[in-house]
Design a protein around this motif. Sequence first.
Motif, PDB file in Angstrom:
ATOM      1  N   MET A  43       0.843  -1.184   0.000  1.00 52.63           N
ATOM      2  CA  MET A  43       0.000   0.000   0.000  1.00 52.63           C
ATOM      3  C   MET A  43       0.885   1.243   0.000  1.00 52.63           C
ATOM      4  SD  MET A  43      -3.102   1.140   2.517  1.00 52.63           S
ATOM      5  CE  MET A  43      -2.251   1.749   3.943  1.00 52.63           C
ATOM      6  N   THR A  44       0.493   2.219  -0.758  1.00 55.36           N
ATOM      7  CA  THR A  44       1.215   3.470  -0.857  1.00 55.36           C
ATOM      8  C   THR A  44       0.732   4.438   0.217  1.00 55.36           C
ATOM      9  OG1 THR A  44       1.308   3.142  -3.233  1.00 55.36           O
ATOM     10  CG2 THR A  44       1.812   5.332  -2.436  1.00 55.36           C
ATOM     11  N   LEU A  45       1.676   5.174   0.777  1.00 50.51           N
ATOM     12  CA  LEU A  45       1.342   6.208   1.748  1.00 50.51           C
ATOM     13  C   LEU A  45       1.160   7.520   0.995  1.00 50.51           C
ATOM     14  CD1 LEU A  45       1.106   6.920   4.791  1.00 50.51           C
ATOM     15  CD2 LEU A  45       3.533   7.492   4.698  1.00 50.51           C
ATOM     16  N   SER A  46       0.039   8.152   1.186  1.00 49.74           N
ATOM     17  CA  SER A  46      -0.234   9.402   0.472  1.00 49.74           C
ATOM     18  C   SER A  46       0.331  10.594   1.238  1.00 49.74           C
ATOM     19  CB  SER A  46      -1.743   9.579   0.285  1.00 49.74           C
ATOM     20  OG  SER A  46      -2.357   9.970   1.504  1.00 49.74           O
ATOM     21  N   MET A  47       0.501  11.688   0.529  1.00 56.68           N
ATOM     22  CA  MET A  47       0.964  12.925   1.155  1.00 56.68           C
ATOM     23  C   MET A  47      -0.036  13.400   2.217  1.00 56.68           C
ATOM     24  SD  MET A  47       3.958  13.953   0.069  1.00 56.68           S
ATOM     25  CE  MET A  47       4.063  15.733   0.161  1.00 56.68           C
ATOM     26  N   TYR A  48      -1.314  13.189   1.968  1.00 56.32           N
ATOM     27  CA  TYR A  48      -2.329  13.560   2.957  1.00 56.32           C
ATOM     28  C   TYR A  48      -2.126  12.735   4.234  1.00 56.32           C
ATOM     29  CZ  TYR A  48      -6.795  14.390   5.227  1.00 56.32           C
ATOM     30  OH  TYR A  48      -7.761  14.738   6.146  1.00 56.32           O
ATOM     31  N   GLN A  49      -1.997  11.418   4.074  1.00 54.89           N
ATOM     32  CA  GLN A  49      -1.818  10.546   5.238  1.00 54.89           C
ATOM     33  C   GLN A  49      -0.537  10.863   5.997  1.00 54.89           C
ATOM     34  OE1 GLN A  49      -1.954   6.928   2.946  1.00 54.89           O
ATOM     35  NE2 GLN A  49      -3.950   6.349   3.793  1.00 54.89           N
ATOM     36  N   ALA A  50       0.484  11.302   5.276  1.00 57.01           N
ATOM     37  CA  ALA A  50       1.768  11.614   5.903  1.00 57.01           C
ATOM     38  C   ALA A  50       1.794  13.006   6.528  1.00 57.01           C
ATOM     39  CB  ALA A  50       2.888  11.503   4.867  1.00 57.01           C
ATOM     40  N   SER A  51       0.749  13.791   6.313  1.00 55.11           N
ATOM     41  CA  SER A  51       0.750  15.160   6.835  1.00 55.11           C
ATOM     42  C   SER A  51      -0.401  15.422   7.802  1.00 55.11           C
ATOM     43  CB  SER A  51       0.747  16.175   5.692  1.00 55.11           C
ATOM     44  OG  SER A  51      -0.388  16.029   4.857  1.00 55.11           O
ATOM     45  N   VAL A  52      -1.615  15.484   7.318  1.00 54.87           N
ATOM     46  CA  VAL A  52      -2.738  15.928   8.150  1.00 54.87           C
ATOM     47  C   VAL A  52      -2.890  15.100   9.436  1.00 54.87           C
ATOM     48  CG1 VAL A  52      -5.254  16.209   8.229  1.00 54.87           C
ATOM     49  CG2 VAL A  52      -3.949  17.115   6.291  1.00 54.87           C
ATOM     50  N   PRO A  53      -2.925  13.766   9.391  1.00 45.41           N
ATOM     51  CA  PRO A  53      -3.038  13.026  10.646  1.00 45.41           C
ATOM     52  C   PRO A  53      -1.821  13.196  11.564  1.00 45.41           C
ATOM     53  CG  PRO A  53      -3.657  11.638   8.785  1.00 45.41           C
ATOM     54  CD  PRO A  53      -3.043  12.890   8.229  1.00 45.41           C
ATOM     55  N   VAL A  54      -0.641  13.320  10.980  1.00 42.77           N
ATOM     56  CA  VAL A  54       0.578  13.524  11.773  1.00 42.77           C
ATOM     57  C   VAL A  54       0.534  14.885  12.460  1.00 42.77           C
ATOM     58  CG1 VAL A  54       3.105  13.763  11.648  1.00 42.77           C
ATOM     59  CG2 VAL A  54       1.950  11.987  10.308  1.00 42.77           C
ATOM     60  N   PHE A  55       0.168  15.923  11.718  1.00 42.67           N
ATOM     61  CA  PHE A  55       0.073  17.271  12.291  1.00 42.67           C
ATOM     62  C   PHE A  55      -0.977  17.315  13.398  1.00 42.67           C
ATOM     63  CE2 PHE A  55       1.103  19.269   7.837  1.00 42.67           C
ATOM     64  CZ  PHE A  55       2.387  18.755   7.891  1.00 42.67           C
ATOM     65  N   THR A  56      -2.126  16.718  13.127  1.00 45.91           N
ATOM     66  CA  THR A  56      -3.228  16.729  14.091  1.00 45.91           C
ATOM     67  C   THR A  56      -2.832  16.015  15.379  1.00 45.91           C
ATOM     68  OG1 THR A  56      -4.837  16.807  12.291  1.00 45.91           O
ATOM     69  CG2 THR A  56      -5.646  16.061  14.427  1.00 45.91           C
ATOM     70  N   ARG A  57      -2.203  14.865  15.234  1.00 51.60           N
ATOM     71  CA  ARG A  57      -1.786  14.106  16.423  1.00 51.60           C
ATOM     72  C   ARG A  57      -0.748  14.869  17.226  1.00 51.60           C
ATOM     73  NH1 ARG A  57       0.128   7.802  16.636  1.00 51.60           N
ATOM     74  NH2 ARG A  57       0.657   7.796  18.844  1.00 51.60           N
ATOM     75  N   ALA A  58       0.231  15.462  16.559  1.00 51.76           N
ATOM     76  CA  ALA A  58       1.269  16.209  17.273  1.00 51.76           C
ATOM     77  C   ALA A  58       0.657  17.355  18.074  1.00 51.76           C
ATOM     78  CB  ALA A  58       2.308  16.738  16.289  1.00 51.76           C
ATOM     79  N   LEU A  59      -0.269  18.091  17.474  1.00 53.49           N
ATOM     80  CA  LEU A  59      -0.887  19.220  18.175  1.00 53.49           C
ATOM     81  C   LEU A  59      -1.851  18.761  19.266  1.00 53.49           C
ATOM     82  CD1 LEU A  59      -1.466  21.792  15.282  1.00 53.49           C
ATOM     83  CD2 LEU A  59       0.442  21.661  16.923  1.00 53.49           C
ATOM     84  N   THR A  60      -2.530  17.659  19.036  1.00 54.72           N
ATOM     85  CA  THR A  60      -3.398  17.102  20.081  1.00 54.72           C
ATOM     86  C   THR A  60      -2.570  16.692  21.290  1.00 54.72           C
ATOM     87  OG1 THR A  60      -5.020  16.362  18.455  1.00 54.72           O
ATOM     88  CG2 THR A  60      -5.059  15.254  20.609  1.00 54.72           C
ATOM     89  N   ASN A  61      -1.446  16.054  21.040  1.00 51.23           N
ATOM     90  CA  ASN A  61      -0.563  15.643  22.133  1.00 51.23           C
ATOM     91  C   ASN A  61       0.076  16.851  22.811  1.00 51.23           C
ATOM     92  OD1 ASN A  61      -1.296  13.079  21.456  1.00 51.23           O
ATOM     93  ND2 ASN A  61       0.611  12.586  20.417  1.00 51.23           N
ATOM     94  N   LEU A  62       0.341  17.916  22.043  1.00 52.22           N
ATOM     95  CA  LEU A  62       0.847  19.146  22.635  1.00 52.22           C
ATOM     96  C   LEU A  62      -0.178  19.707  23.625  1.00 52.22           C
ATOM     97  CD1 LEU A  62       2.937  21.434  22.819  1.00 52.22           C
ATOM     98  CD2 LEU A  62       1.875  22.434  20.770  1.00 52.22           C
ATOM     99  N   THR A  63      -1.438  19.685  23.267  1.00 44.64           N
ATOM    100  CA  THR A  63      -2.490  20.125  24.194  1.00 44.64           C
ATOM    101  C   THR A  63      -2.465  19.286  25.461  1.00 44.64           C
ATOM    102  OG1 THR A  63      -3.920  20.916  22.421  1.00 44.64           O
ATOM    103  CG2 THR A  63      -4.994  20.403  24.513  1.00 44.64           C
ATOM    104  N   HIS A  64      -2.318  17.969  25.296  1.00 45.25           N
ATOM    105  CA  HIS A  64      -2.289  17.060  26.448  1.00 45.25           C
ATOM    106  C   HIS A  64      -1.154  17.406  27.411  1.00 45.25           C
ATOM    107  CE1 HIS A  64      -2.448  13.364  28.781  1.00 45.25           C
ATOM    108  NE2 HIS A  64      -1.168  13.165  28.490  1.00 45.25           N
ATOM    109  N   VAL A  65       0.074  17.568  26.904  1.00 46.55           N
ATOM    110  CA  VAL A  65       1.196  17.862  27.800  1.00 46.55           C
ATOM    111  C   VAL A  65       1.064  19.268  28.386  1.00 46.55           C
ATOM    112  CG1 VAL A  65       2.766  16.180  26.766  1.00 46.55           C
ATOM    113  CG2 VAL A  65       2.844  18.549  25.984  1.00 46.55           C
ATOM    114  N   LEU A  66       0.500  20.196  27.610  1.00 44.43           N
ATOM    115  CA  LEU A  66       0.296  21.549  28.120  1.00 44.43           C
ATOM    116  C   LEU A  66      -0.713  21.554  29.269  1.00 44.43           C
ATOM    117  CD1 LEU A  66       0.972  24.540  27.856  1.00 44.43           C
ATOM    118  CD2 LEU A  66      -0.801  24.701  26.084  1.00 44.43           C
ATOM    119  N   LYS A  67      -1.776  20.767  29.147  1.00 48.03           N
ATOM    120  CA  LYS A  67      -2.756  20.681  30.240  1.00 48.03           C
ATOM    121  C   LYS A  67      -2.138  20.079  31.497  1.00 48.03           C
ATOM    122  CE  LYS A  67      -6.981  20.891  27.605  1.00 48.03           C
ATOM    123  NZ  LYS A  67      -8.228  20.287  27.190  1.00 48.03           N
TER     124      LYS A  67
END
Length: 168
Positions: free
Chosen positions: A1-25
Motif C-alpha cells: 500500500m502506498t502512503l499518500s501525502m495527505y496521510q503523511a501530513s494531516v493526521p501527523v500534524f493533528t496528532r502532534a498538536l493534540t498531544n501538545l495540548t495534552h502535555v500543556l494541560k
Amino acid sequence: MTLSMYQASVPVFTRALTNLTHVLKKGAEHAKSKNVSDEVLLQTRLIPDMLPLIKQIQIACDMAARGAARLAGVEPQSFEDSETTLEQAYGRIERAIEYIKSFTPEQIDGSENRTVVMKMRTGEMTFAGQAYLFGFTIPNLFFHCTTAYNILREAGTDIGKTDFIGQA
C-alpha cells in the motif's frame, strides 16, 4: 500500500498538536499546584537564548497549519501571536487543528512535486512538496513540540514519553 501525502501530513500534524495540548494541560495542572501563573509558565524557557513556551506552541501550530496549506497549494491562513493565557494557547492549538482538518486528501495528495516557496527573513526557500513535508515541516513541528515538552518537563511537570507520543 502506498502512503499518500495527505496521510503523511494531516493526521501527523493533528496528532502532534493534540498531544501538545495534552502535555500543556498537564503542565498547567502542575503550575497551578505550585501557584505559578499562566504568564510565568508561558514565558518559561529552557535557557535564556531560546524562545519561551508560548512561542514554541505558536510555531508548532504555524508549522502544521502552514504546512497543510502549502501542500494543498493555497495561501496559508495567518494566526496572530497574541496569546497570553493558557486558555488562549489551547484555543490557538484548537484553531490550528480545525484549519488543518479542513484540507481534503484531494487537495494534498499528489503534492510530492508541487513547488513550495517560502519567504524567510534570509530570503526565499524553494522545495518540492515531499522535501518540504519530510525535510522541513515535520522536523520543525516536532522540534517545537519537543521543546515545549522539555520546558514543561524541566519545570517539574510529571510527563513522559507516552504523554508526548499519545495513543495510537
